[in-house]
Design a protein around this motif. Structure first.
Motif: not given
Length: 402
Positions: A225-232, A178-186
């Motif tokens: 393993d299909r997440r790109l970069g770190e979570e968040g 739910d963090d507005r700017t650090r709660g999004i992943s790719c």
């Protein structure tokens, strides 16, 4: 056929690449652009042709199937294509953007596994960031990826997705906290995933050969393993990608404006009134001169930003300036092209009316021009963190030009 644009290029390889691009653009794209746009037909085969010619992975590493071309060269390829068919130019820019996160933030294992097919032409990408309520404010997105063991369960919808329903993979930004700017992943999501679907394409004013659709994710399982970069890390990845994407759209806009100028000039040379071509009348001649100045200025602004990127300098403000200047120029130049053709320009017998319709969206996507002004103004007032002067290596005089 589009008029030849004299270019300063950094290498003989780049000159040969632009020659190849013009050959494909004139021989394959231009003859079918109007018919496919009228039929609202997505030219999937064209992207395979571009991929097999090596034009879908130009700015990426040769190790993974790219061409390792500087952005200065890649953007001029996009421009040449867009001068014949803007929908394909937009598609090339979007595909390049959809590969960005993997190329820049993926692990070595991820890059080796997926990037060669993405750059090789058989796979076409899409970029999923915007939502119907969160266009200019991506941090307000609601699409969510919930952890479930060694996978994410993706639920939500993404609006205005170029290649929606036709892409082979989707680069998706989704909320993992739910963090507005650090709660999004790719996440890199295959098109064949269960629960992934696309609505019918939007019925648009222009770019009707480019499929734009809402893409829905109904509990789509995406392996971890299909997440790109770190979570968040998704929002910084998205914003970094948009800087490069804005340069791509600037290139499309410059190409579109060049195509409109070329058609207007050709018409003005052959259409006669009062015993002479209308190009000889000062009112039309000055209009054409202003169009040429706008196109040339937009191209120079775009290339200046690209050269900063190629030099490893910050270029976010310059990318926004390029996108703003080039798309405003495209709207003005295409409108003037219709004026040069007069009543003929208002009919569908000539492509300039299509160019004018296509130019409008350039001021809207990849961040509206109001957002570009916000980015530029905020950067102007922030404290400076770079020296005011940089020494860059430049091409030697004996290097080839095209």
């Amino acid at each position: 056929m589009t008029a030849y644009v004299s270019r300063l290029l950094p290498s003989q390889e780049a000159a040969e690449l632009l020659d190849l691009t013009r050959e494909i653009a004139d021989g394959t794209l231009a003859p079918r652009a109007s018919a496919d746009e009228r039929a609202e037909r997505f030219p999937r085969d064209v992207f395979r042709t571009l991929g097999r010619a090596g034009l879908l992975g130009l700015p990426y590493s040769e190790q993974y199937g790219g061409s390792a071309q500087p952005y200065e060269v890649y953007l001029q390829v996009v421009e040449e294509i867009s001068a014949r068919w803007a929908s394909v130019g937009v598609g090339l820019s979007v595909h390049t953007l959809s590969c960005f996160a993997l190329a820049e933030y993926g692990t070595e294992e991820q890059r080796e596994k997926w990037l060669p097919d993405m750059l090789g032409g058989e796979l076409l990408g899409a970029y999923c960031l915007s939502e119907s309520h969160a266009g200019s404010d991506p941090a307000a997105m609601r699409t969510r990826a919930r952890r479930d063991g060694d996978a994410y369960v993706l639920r939500g919808e993404k609006a205005w997705t170029t290649h929606g329903g036709h892409a082979d993979f989707y680069q998706v930004m989704a909320r993992t906290s739910d963090d507005r700017t650090r709660g999004i992943s790719c996440l890199l999501v295959p098109a064949e995933s269960n629960g992934l679907s696309a609505d019918p394409p939007e019925r648009k004013m222009g770019l009707t050969g480019s499929a734009t659709a809402t893409v829905r994710f109904d509990d789509v399982r995406v392996p971890e393993d299909r997440r790109l970069g770190e979570e968040g890390q998704g929002l910084p990845i998205a914003l970094a990608g948009l800087d490069a994407g804005r340069l791509g759209i600037a290139a499309v806009a410059v190409g579109l404006a060049q195509g409109a100028l070329d058609d207007a000039l050709a018409y003005a040379k052959q259409r006669e009134t009062f015993g002479q071509p209308i190009a000889a009348h000062q009112g039309v001649a000055f209009l054409l001169a202003d169009m040429e100045a706008a196109v040339d200025s937009a191209r120079a602004t775009m290339l200046a930003a690209a050269r900063r990127k190629d030099a490893g300098l910050s270029y976010g403000r310059q990318a926004s300036i390029a996108k703003l200047v080039a798309t405003e120029a495209a709207m003005r130049v295409t409108t003037d092209a219709v004026q040069v053709l007069g009543g003929a320009g208002y009919t569908r017998d000539f492509p300039v009316e299509r160019y004018m319709r296509e130019a409008k969206v350039m001021q809207i996507f990849e961040g509206t021009n109001q957002i570009q002004r916000l980015v530029i103004s905020r950067d102007l007032v922030r404290p400076r963190t770079e020296p005011s002067h940089h020494v860059l290596r430049t091409a030697q005089p004996e290097e080839p030009q095209a």
